[in-house]
Design a protein around this motif. Sequence first.
Motif, short mmCIF file in Angstrom:
data_model
loop_
_atom_site.label_atom_id
_atom_site.label_comp_id
_atom_site.label_asym_id
_atom_site.label_seq_id
_atom_site.Cartn_x
_atom_site.Cartn_y
_atom_site.Cartn_z
N ALA A 115 1.00 -1.43 -0.02
CA ALA A 115 -0.06 0.12 -0.02
C ALA A 115 0.84 1.33 -0.17
N CYS A 116 2.03 1.24 0.60
CA CYS A 116 2.71 2.39 0.81
C CYS A 116 3.59 2.79 -0.46
N ARG A 117 3.88 1.68 -1.13
CA ARG A 117 4.43 1.79 -2.54
C ARG A 117 3.51 2.24 -3.46
N ASP A 118 2.38 1.70 -3.64
CA ASP A 118 1.32 2.14 -4.48
C ASP A 118 0.86 3.69 -4.09
N ALA A 119 1.06 4.00 -2.98
CA ALA A 119 0.43 5.35 -2.85
C ALA A 119 1.36 6.36 -3.06
N CYS A 120 2.68 6.40 -3.27
CA CYS A 120 3.76 7.23 -3.52
C CYS A 120 3.57 7.59 -4.94
N PRO A 121 3.23 9.01 -5.15
CA PRO A 121 3.02 9.53 -6.37
C PRO A 121 4.31 9.60 -7.51
N TYR A 122 5.47 9.37 -6.73
CA TYR A 122 6.77 9.66 -7.61
C TYR A 122 7.69 8.46 -7.52
N GLY A 123 7.37 7.20 -7.09
CA GLY A 123 8.10 6.17 -7.17
C GLY A 123 9.15 6.17 -6.17
N ALA A 124 9.03 6.78 -5.20
CA ALA A 124 10.23 6.94 -4.30
C ALA A 124 10.36 5.64 -3.16
N CYS A 145 5.74 13.92 1.06
CA CYS A 145 4.14 14.22 0.94
C CYS A 145 3.35 13.50 2.14
N GLY A 146 3.91 12.53 2.57
CA GLY A 146 3.50 11.47 3.65
C GLY A 146 2.42 10.50 3.37
N ASP A 147 2.14 10.69 2.00
CA ASP A 147 0.95 9.68 1.47
C ASP A 147 1.10 8.35 1.71
N CYS A 148 2.61 7.88 1.64
CA CYS A 148 2.97 6.28 2.19
C CYS A 148 2.84 6.02 3.47
N ALA A 149 3.11 6.85 4.38
CA ALA A 149 2.80 6.52 5.86
C ALA A 149 1.27 6.56 6.11
N THR A 150 0.31 7.59 5.48
CA THR A 150 -0.97 7.53 5.66
C THR A 150 -1.62 6.11 5.07
N ALA A 151 -1.15 5.71 4.09
CA ALA A 151 -1.47 4.55 3.49
C ALA A 151 -1.34 3.23 4.15
N CYS A 152 -0.27 3.34 5.12
CA CYS A 152 0.41 2.05 5.51
C CYS A 152 -0.70 1.66 6.74
N PRO A 153 -1.35 0.36 6.45
CA PRO A 153 -2.49 0.05 7.45
C PRO A 153 -1.92 -0.33 8.78
#
Length: 254
Positions: free
Chosen positions: A46-55, A73-81
């Motif tokens: 989920a964290c990888r898929d949420a990252c908009p820039y492939g980081a 941006c923190g999207d990866c941390a937010t997506a991590c269940p």
Amino acid sequence: MLKILRERFRQGYRTFPYLKKDPVIAERFRGRPQLPIEPCALDCHACRDACPYGAVQIDQGRIGIDLGLCTFCGDCATACPSGTLTFSCDHRLATRKRDDLRVGPAELQLAAALDKRMKKLFGRSLKLRQVSAGGCNACEADINVLGTLVFDLGRYGIQFVASPRHADGLLVTGPVTENMKSALLDTYAAVPEPKLVIASGACAIGGGPFRGSPEVNNGIGDLLPVDLYIPGCPPHPWTTLDGLLRLLGRLEGR
């Protein structure tokens, strides 16, 4: 004049005693990521898929982040269940090598000092020419903040100059657009030898949000020899100051 003096006296001493004291940064600041040592039990990506820039990369369940591509941006941390991927408030992020920005659970390899000859030349007086190579002005704004009385960059002997002929190196921001490519190379050529190059921000390091566009060069890595990488979008002023002082050998052992 008396009113000005009274107000200055009321405000007191505002310059932060950096080096003697660590800065206090707001909790909402996203600094060095904290990654689990063990492979992720969920293996959900989920964290990888949420990252908009492939980081974010995942290898056999182990999570890694390329800070050179990360915009924090923190999207990866937010997506991590499971909440196993988080960001700390640690502002220390600058490195000397591009590969050191690809971090995992191990300790981040912070920037080492220049060699003895270069440190002797620039250790007490470093003049930089800032080049905005197509940036959005966020990195540039936070670099300008270093000149305020809170940070007071000049007390460390570091100054920004107007001409590359008066500079010891370049501090580059932006993804290097096609329109700025020749200007950047000409500016670099005008700086006398020996000289330094600093890539500041996700755009200058890897293209940032503009990565892959035919109008940008995905940063300066294949154009100029980079001596210091300062990740962030934009890098916090403390991150930039920490990286510059490490490069000059002022923070060895810290």
